[in-house]
Enzyme design. Structure first.
Site, PDB file in Angstrom:
ATOM      1  N   GLY A 178       0.790  -1.221   0.000  1.00 19.18           N
ATOM      2  CA  GLY A 178       0.000   0.000   0.000  1.00 19.18           C
ATOM      3  C   GLY A 178       0.822   1.271   0.000  1.00 19.18           C
ATOM      4  O   GLY A 178       2.035   1.278  -0.243  1.00 19.18           O
ATOM      5  N   THR A 179       0.160   2.366   0.297  1.00 13.65           N
ATOM      6  CA  THR A 179       0.783   3.689   0.252  1.00 13.65           C
ATOM      7  C   THR A 179       1.976   3.794   1.187  1.00 13.65           C
ATOM      8  O   THR A 179       3.038   4.286   0.807  1.00 13.65           O
ATOM      9  CB  THR A 179      -0.258   4.766   0.597  1.00 13.65           C
ATOM     10  N   HIS A 209      14.722  11.206  33.172  1.00 11.72           N
ATOM     11  CA  HIS A 209      15.528  12.381  32.820  1.00 11.72           C
ATOM     12  C   HIS A 209      16.822  11.894  32.158  1.00 11.72           C
ATOM     13  O   HIS A 209      17.400  10.898  32.589  1.00 11.72           O
ATOM     14  CB  HIS A 209      15.861  13.174  34.077  1.00 11.72           C
TER      15      HIS A 209
END
Length: 459
Positions: free
Chosen positions: A40-41, A441
């Protein structure tokens, strides 16, 4: 003479192959018909090849900035367009071959290469043969929309598909359309070294986004030397010696732009016009999208439409989710609905935009009290460490229920960081639950609780 199957799948995009896998695993005999390229695309002309180009463009951009990081790169950064093109084409080819190999080796799945057309409500004709099934699934995708612009028949032009066939650099690429596809190609080719002008009919880029997002994206592109021509009320094309003139009739600037190449990026249309839908009585809307209900069934019982052709989403992830909804409802006894899906998507400029839920404008239109939290990327440690501080974060919350309503993260890692909010919205968790999370973090995601801690009334 006809052959009968338990199910017929038309199209091997994102939904079709996975659905074939579920149906055959459940013991059903399936025919899957693909007329051109497997995958597909996304695999062939969308996500995979374009993001491969984005990666090459980012490498060039970072190499030019090497001195910012204390790195010495001898000589100017060069681009080998043939090597760039070969890389992105190899990425697509590998994925395409893998999808086709999987399907052709799938027990219970008969793969047919050809153009399917409906022969009746539960019959499909392909290669001179009629196939019948109680259930038919349409997964035919979409293609670039080519508008009827004055002079278009007199000049060569590119679409997102033909852009991927280029193995040379345009001297001056004019992009008609200032939305997602157009902006990605604009930045890619500017970073490769082409002059680039974006022509947009509206007053700002990516008009479905909030004005602050549009303005920030425009600023990012302008910083890289991309020219923007907005309010192009009368776009027209004509040949010029050695190039193509694009008339823009903008309020400011010269009345036309002359480029070596023109890319049309003004939207998509579904591949539904040559399927013989009328033979099955399948309804479509004004845009040609197949009309489906909340469980993706068309007006004809037993016929379903999945992916870009149903007008209920224009992304790889929504197409795959269409498969998940249909498979769960038909095979697992579930009752899943498209309306339960929380919209999320990204714009893959650099830095990227990650979006989920409602925009600020949509929240205001609800008429209910709401809260907003924002933070510039200049105050995000991870962005500072990478010297990529353009953009901002924005989160919207219902003032009474504290439900997360939507978010936009325009900045480095924004396409990944937004998933923390998307996941919490899917879980139905309120903002305070995310606010008191303890993220890692240093990351972009760690600032989401900080943004929620600074919520203020949306004026």
């Amino acid at each position: 003479m006809s052959r009968r199957f338990d199910a017929i799948i038309i199209g091997a995009g994102q939904a079709g192959p996975s659905l074939a896998g579920r149906l055959t695993a459940a013991g059903q005999e399936v025919a899957l018909i693909e007329r051109h390229l497997f995958g597909g695309t996304c695999v062939n002309t969308g996500c995979m090849p374009t993001k491969a180009l984005v990666a090459s463009a980012y490498a060039a951009h970072l190499a030019r900035r090497a001195a910012d990081f204390g790195i010495v790169v001898p000589g100017p950064v060069g681009i080998d367009p043939k090597a760039v093109a070969a890389r992105q084409q190899a990425v697509s080819a590998t994925a395409r071959a893998n999808v086709e190999r999987w399907l052709r080796g799938m027990p219970g799945c008969t793969v047919i290469t050809g153009h399917a057309r409906f022969h009746g409500p539960h019959a499909v004709a392909v290669n001179g043969e009629v196939l019948e099934a109680a259930r038919i699934f349409i997964n035919v995708g979409g293609r670039a929309r080519v508008p009827d612009l004055p002079g278009l028949d007199r000049v060569p032009f590119l679409t997102n598909t033909t852009m991927l066939q280029l193995d040379s650099l345009p001297e001056h690429l004019v992009v008609v359309g200032g939305s997602y596809i157009g902006l990605e190609f604009a930045q890619i080719y500017r970073r490769f070294g082409s002059a680039v002008t974006v022509v947009e009919q509206g007053p700002r880029l990516i008009g479905r986004e909030d004005p602050d997002v549009s303005e920030a994206v425009a600023d990012i592109l302008l910083r890289e030397g991309i020219q923007l021509r907005l309010n192009a009320a009368c776009i027209r094309l004509s040949p010029r010696d050695g190039g193509i003139a694009v008339g823009v009739s903008c309020e400011d600037g010269p009345p036309e732009v002359v480029g070596s190449h023109v890319l049309l990026a003004v939207g998509r249309q579904p591949n539904t016009d040559d399927l013989g839908l009328e033979a099955a009585g399948i309804a479509t809307d004004a845009q040609g999208s197949i009309t489906v209900d909340d469980e993706l069934q068309t007006n004809v019982p037993g016929i379903y439409a999945l992916g870009d052709c149903n007008g209920r989403g224009a992304f790889t992830h929504t197409a795959y989710n269409d498969f998940e909804i249909v498979a769960a409802n038909l095979l697992d006894g579930a009752r899943r609905r498209v309306s339960e899906r929380i919209p999320g998507y990204a714009l893959y400029t650099d830095p990227p935009l990650g979006r989920v839920g409602l925009t600020e404008a949509q929240v205001r239109a609800r008429g209910r009290p709401a809260l907003i939290g924002t933070r510039p990327m200049t105050r995000v440690g991870r962005a500072v460490e990478k010297s990529e501080t353009l953009g901002f974060m924005k989160v919207l919350v219902d003032a009474e229920s504290r439900a997360l309503l939507g978010a936009a993260i325009l900045g480095t890692g924004g396409d990944e960081a937004v998933h923390g909010i998307l996941d919490m919205m899917n879980a139905g968790a309120p903002a305070p639950m995310l606010q008191w999370a303890v993220p890692i973090h240093p990351t972009v995601s760690e600032l989401i609780p900080t943004v929620l801690g600074g919520l203020r009334p949306l004026a």
